[in-house]
Scaffold this active site. Structure first.
Site, short mmCIF file in Angstrom:
data_model
loop_
_atom_site.label_atom_id
_atom_site.label_comp_id
_atom_site.label_asym_id
_atom_site.label_seq_id
_atom_site.Cartn_x
_atom_site.Cartn_y
_atom_site.Cartn_z
N ARG A 1 54.25 12.25 34.07
CA ARG A 1 55.66 11.77 35.00
C ARG A 1 55.21 10.46 35.45
NH1 ARG A 1 58.21 13.74 32.02
NH2 ARG A 1 59.93 15.66 32.36
N GLU B 1 62.15 3.79 32.22
CA GLU B 1 61.91 3.91 30.89
C GLU B 1 63.33 3.64 29.95
OE1 GLU B 1 60.40 7.86 29.68
OE2 GLU B 1 58.59 7.64 31.13
N HIS C 1 56.82 7.46 25.80
CA HIS C 1 57.45 8.98 26.16
C HIS C 1 57.44 9.74 24.80
CE1 HIS C 1 59.24 11.44 29.57
NE2 HIS C 1 58.83 11.97 28.69
#
Lengths: 302, 302
Positions: free
Chosen positions: A217, A246, A265
């Site tokens: 995270r 993001e 990600h």
């Protein structure tokens, strides 16, 4: 009869996998009038206000941040995807650890120059890996680390349940945990207790040869402290899959920081063939009135 | 008293490790008047003519080609290094397999353009790996493949001793072995039976998605057939650590072939701390008059 609404980019795949299972008393619907929802938290959050009859939401992700907004309703059971990402996370983390030891980028650069580069690569054997967080993903990483002959340190709130961890650290032992690591991997969930857990102090405790990997995270890392540590070579390298914001904004310092490897990600994407069984298993419990697996505590955040 | 001559680039390290062991009846000498030699075959071969009293040579390498020259004497026991390269070979092979699945080069290129690349990576789980040769190195690779959830096919002369191999192939079953592989790894020793085992026919049997990895012996591959297969995209990629001629000559076609990754015979370097115990163990057997481990058959070549 239960009514299931699927809110996912992979809705067709989920429908096919769930239909094939012929679950009892379940109808897949395309309407707000439903009691069960399966999907991505980012798609469910904007819709949840009008889903007035939901009793259960199964997230296809491990992280459920969009549904934790205090402005949103919490009058339903929220379960997340757990126990399915260990394999992919292990491939991501050890892919980059081996790339580092085997000098895969350096060897490729030598090849492009037509140069026979005799530099001896390193090995994972005997190196120390530190796992910030030892849940199901941490346990999978610990198992792979032992496969390659590494020593494993684990940092957790209190649990010591994984036999592949050689030494545990808790609470204030964060600095003793970081000292002498070759690799630090951050896989904590995003909670009030993990925010900026990787800060300037922790990074300063790592030896300069250390590599930091974050497939967990973004909120767990102080990104400017990380950029500083890399810029001043107090850290060898960072491999980052997650960020505070993001996609990583175009003007972010990490795009221009040396010795950073950035992925988007994608370390452990939720694949319908992995997640559908989690929903199916939980649905059988739901239909039978049993407690569900992987229930999220809205306050704790995981 | 036995007299040991060490002919190695790492002679100092070997001397330190062997001295520390205080082996009985052993003197380390710097003279041709010796009965035991430890070292690199490339350094021993030019000297062996004048080492008239040798009875045993322990190679620090797995491959002993320089000592197999029929013009050289064979009136001694030759043993090689075995059982110590599995870990390093596993790190090399799976480093590149994971780099392929995780698109490590592609993701790095996207990063250099400041691009957030959402392309979903692949996974080793469920993929098929074929091992050409299942000795101690093949067994180590099979074990790592199972760790990552792969299916393992093994091609051997006749042995079927490794439990991590799901299906064995022998002799004329070479094509059935190659069909449907995602990864083909060549780890056969260099013998008359393995020369150009990887030829145009075998390469044509691989699916176009396949990746070929050779950390074994260059002589096992028809290099121009391999370059053809890559140039015409009948093969996705090749990862090569060994070649017919090393260093790979500057004008060699493989330097200019697309989708080749070249490393310089560094997949599994002989480290004194790994090899000294092989010598020490064998020396104790030698001193006690017992048969030595890892004896090389000069005719078979391994």
């Amino acid at each position: 009869m239960h009514r299931l609404l699927i809110l996912s980019r992979h809705a067709d795949a989920y429908r096919g996998l769930i239909d094939a299972e012929r679950l009892p008393d379940l109808e897949i619907v395309y309407s707000d009038h439903c009691d069960v929802v399966l999907g991505e938290p980012s798609l469910i959050a904007p819709a949840i206000g009008r889903l007035s009859s939901i009793t259960w939401v199964q997230s296809t992700w491990a992280g459920v941040e969009p549904l934790l907004d205090p402005a949103l309703r919490r009058d339903y059971v929220l379960t997340n995807a757990r126990g399915v990402f260990g394999g992919l996370m292990s491939e991501y983390v050890f892919g980059y650890l081996l790339a580092h030891e085997r000098m895969i980028f350096r060897k490729h650069a030598a090849q492009q120059e037509g140069r026979w580069d005799a530099a001896p690569p390193g090995t994972l054997k005997g190196k120390q890996i530190g796992l910030l967080g030892v849940g199901s993903i941490g346990a999978a990483l610990a198992r792979t680390a032992k496969h390659f002959g590494m020593r494993v340190k684990g940092y957790t709130r209190s649990s010591e349940g994984c036999a592949d961890v050689d030494e545990y650290f808790h609470g204030a032992e964060r600095i003793a945990f970081a000292r002498d690591l070759d690799y630090l991997v951050c896989i904590v969930p995003n909670t009030s207790g993990t925010r900026r857990l990787v800060d300037a102090e922790l990074l300063a405790a790592l030896p300069p040869r250390a590599v930091f990997v974050n497939p967990g995270r973004g909120a767990a890392v102080d990104e400017s402290a990380l950029a500083d540590a890399l810029q001043s070579r107090r850290l060898a390298c960072a491999v980052l899959d997650v960020f505070q914001h993001e996609p990583l904004p175009p003007d972010h310092v990490l795009w221009r920081t040396p010795n950073v490897l950035i992925t988007s990600h994608t370390a452990a994407l939720s694949a319908p063939e992995d997640i559908a069984p989690v929903f199916i298993d939980n649905y059988r419990r739901f239909a039978a009135g049993q407690p569900l697996w992987h229930r999220v505590d809205f306050e704790a955040g995981y």
